[in-house]
Motif scaffolding. Structure first.
Motif, PDB file in Angstrom:
ATOM      1  N   VAL A 184       0.842  -1.192   0.000  1.00 20.12           N
ATOM      2  CA  VAL A 184       0.000   0.000   0.000  1.00 20.12           C
ATOM      3  C   VAL A 184       0.879   1.244   0.000  1.00 20.12           C
ATOM      4  N   GLN A 185       0.428   2.274  -0.689  1.00 21.94           N
ATOM      5  CA  GLN A 185       1.175   3.525  -0.697  1.00 21.94           C
ATOM      6  C   GLN A 185       0.969   4.290   0.599  1.00 21.94           C
ATOM      7  N   PRO A 186       1.949   5.048   1.008  1.00 24.03           N
ATOM      8  CA  PRO A 186       1.793   5.881   2.209  1.00 24.03           C
ATOM      9  C   PRO A 186       0.582   6.786   2.087  1.00 24.03           C
ATOM     10  N   GLY A 187      -0.136   6.924   3.198  1.00 26.36           N
ATOM     11  CA  GLY A 187      -1.328   7.751   3.226  1.00 26.36           C
ATOM     12  C   GLY A 187      -2.600   7.015   2.870  1.00 26.36           C
ATOM     13  N   GLY A 188      -2.468   5.842   2.323  1.00 29.27           N
ATOM     14  CA  GLY A 188      -3.634   5.092   1.888  1.00 29.27           C
ATOM     15  C   GLY A 188      -4.324   4.345   3.012  1.00 29.27           C
ATOM     16  N   PRO A 189      -5.538   3.837   2.746  1.00 30.92           N
ATOM     17  CA  PRO A 189      -6.270   3.034   3.711  1.00 30.92           C
ATOM     18  C   PRO A 189      -6.100   1.545   3.420  1.00 30.92           C
ATOM     19  N   LEU A 190      -6.397   0.774   4.418  1.00 30.59           N
ATOM     20  CA  LEU A 190      -6.357  -0.676   4.266  1.00 30.59           C
ATOM     21  C   LEU A 190      -7.268  -1.273   5.319  1.00 30.59           C
ATOM     22  N   ARG A 191      -7.974  -2.321   4.960  1.00 29.36           N
ATOM     23  CA  ARG A 191      -8.790  -3.019   5.955  1.00 29.36           C
ATOM     24  C   ARG A 191      -8.361  -4.475   6.018  1.00 29.36           C
ATOM     25  N   LEU A 192      -7.948  -4.875   7.179  1.00 26.99           N
ATOM     26  CA  LEU A 192      -7.591  -6.267   7.425  1.00 26.99           C
ATOM     27  C   LEU A 192      -8.799  -6.999   7.995  1.00 26.99           C
ATOM     28  N   SER A 193      -8.939  -8.246   7.603  1.00 25.96           N
ATOM     29  CA  SER A 193     -10.014  -9.084   8.115  1.00 25.96           C
ATOM     30  C   SER A 193      -9.423 -10.307   8.800  1.00 25.96           C
ATOM     31  N   CYS A 194     -10.173 -10.832   9.745  1.00 24.98           N
ATOM     32  CA  CYS A 194      -9.756 -12.049  10.441  1.00 24.98           C
ATOM     33  C   CYS A 194     -11.005 -12.894  10.662  1.00 24.98           C
ATOM     34  N   GLN A 200      -9.373  -1.506  10.501  1.00 29.45           N
ATOM     35  CA  GLN A 200      -9.333  -0.449   9.489  1.00 29.45           C
ATOM     36  C   GLN A 200      -8.129   0.430   9.789  1.00 29.45           C
ATOM     37  N   ILE A 201      -7.279   0.597   8.796  1.00 29.42           N
ATOM     38  CA  ILE A 201      -6.082   1.419   8.957  1.00 29.42           C
ATOM     39  C   ILE A 201      -6.174   2.571   7.974  1.00 29.42           C
ATOM     40  N   ASP A 202      -6.104   3.768   8.466  1.00 28.14           N
ATOM     41  CA  ASP A 202      -6.110   4.952   7.632  1.00 28.14           C
ATOM     42  C   ASP A 202      -4.787   5.705   7.783  1.00 28.14           C
ATOM     43  N   GLY A 203      -4.435   6.445   6.758  1.00 27.53           N
ATOM     44  CA  GLY A 203      -3.200   7.216   6.837  1.00 27.53           C
ATOM     45  C   GLY A 203      -1.976   6.352   7.072  1.00 27.53           C
ATOM     46  N   LEU A 204      -1.848   5.296   6.266  1.00 31.42           N
ATOM     47  CA  LEU A 204      -0.733   4.380   6.458  1.00 31.42           C
ATOM     48  C   LEU A 204       0.613   5.073   6.361  1.00 31.42           C
ATOM     49  N   LYS A 205       1.530   4.656   7.211  1.00 33.49           N
ATOM     50  CA  LYS A 205       2.885   5.179   7.248  1.00 33.49           C
ATOM     51  C   LYS A 205       3.866   4.032   6.985  1.00 33.49           C
ATOM     52  N   PRO A 206       5.038   4.342   6.467  1.00 37.29           N
ATOM     53  CA  PRO A 206       6.025   3.277   6.257  1.00 37.29           C
ATOM     54  C   PRO A 206       6.315   2.480   7.527  1.00 37.29           C
ATOM     55  N   GLU A 207       6.263   3.130   8.671  1.00 40.09           N
ATOM     56  CA  GLU A 207       6.528   2.424   9.930  1.00 40.09           C
ATOM     57  C   GLU A 207       5.400   1.472  10.333  1.00 40.09           C
TER      58      GLU A 207
END
Length: 126
Positions: free
Chosen positions: A12-22, A82-89
């Motif tokens: 994912v690019q920095p700043g993007g959102p991602l949703r993980l499911s389990c 839900q992850i918003d504003g992804l950072k490289p870290e």
């Protein structure tokens, strides 16, 4: 047989959102405290967010507050991050877990859990 299976990871690019499911099977998430943990290369695993399903009480690590949101869908027996504003870290292997009779903050800080998923890789890079 009990299983927790994560999905939704990727590049994912920095700043993007991602949703993980389990997705859980063999037991009902609604009766457990659920959590998400991550382990970055060369670092110890950390609990990023935990939630008591019965009352919705949550805990977030300081490093993710305001960007991560934990939730669950009892009908689907699935938890989400839900992850918003992804950072490289944020790059890490993310794993879900379920615990019983424990406060969310304690679960996240002690990593005490009955069941663990195998993890999904999240890589944040341009």
């Amino acid at each position: 047989q009990v299983h927790l299976v994560e999905s939704g990871g990727g590049l994912v690019q920095p700043g993007g959102p991602l949703r993980l499911s389990c997705a859980a099977s063999g037991f009902s998430l609604e009766h457990y405290v659920i959590g998400w943990f991550r382990q970055a290369p060369g670092k110890e695993r950390e609990g990023v967010s935990c939630m008591r399903s019965s009352d919705g009480s949550t805990y977030y690590a300081d490093s993710v507050k305001g960007r991560f949101t934990i939730s669950s869908d009892n009908a689907k027996n699935t938890m989400y991050l839900q992850i918003d504003g992804l950072k490289p870290e944020d790059t890490a292997v993310y794993s879900c877990a379920a615990a019983a009779w424990i406060a969310p903050q304690v679960m996240c800080s002690t990593e005490r859990a009955l069941y663990w998923g195998s993890g999904t890789q999240v890589t944040v890079s341009s």
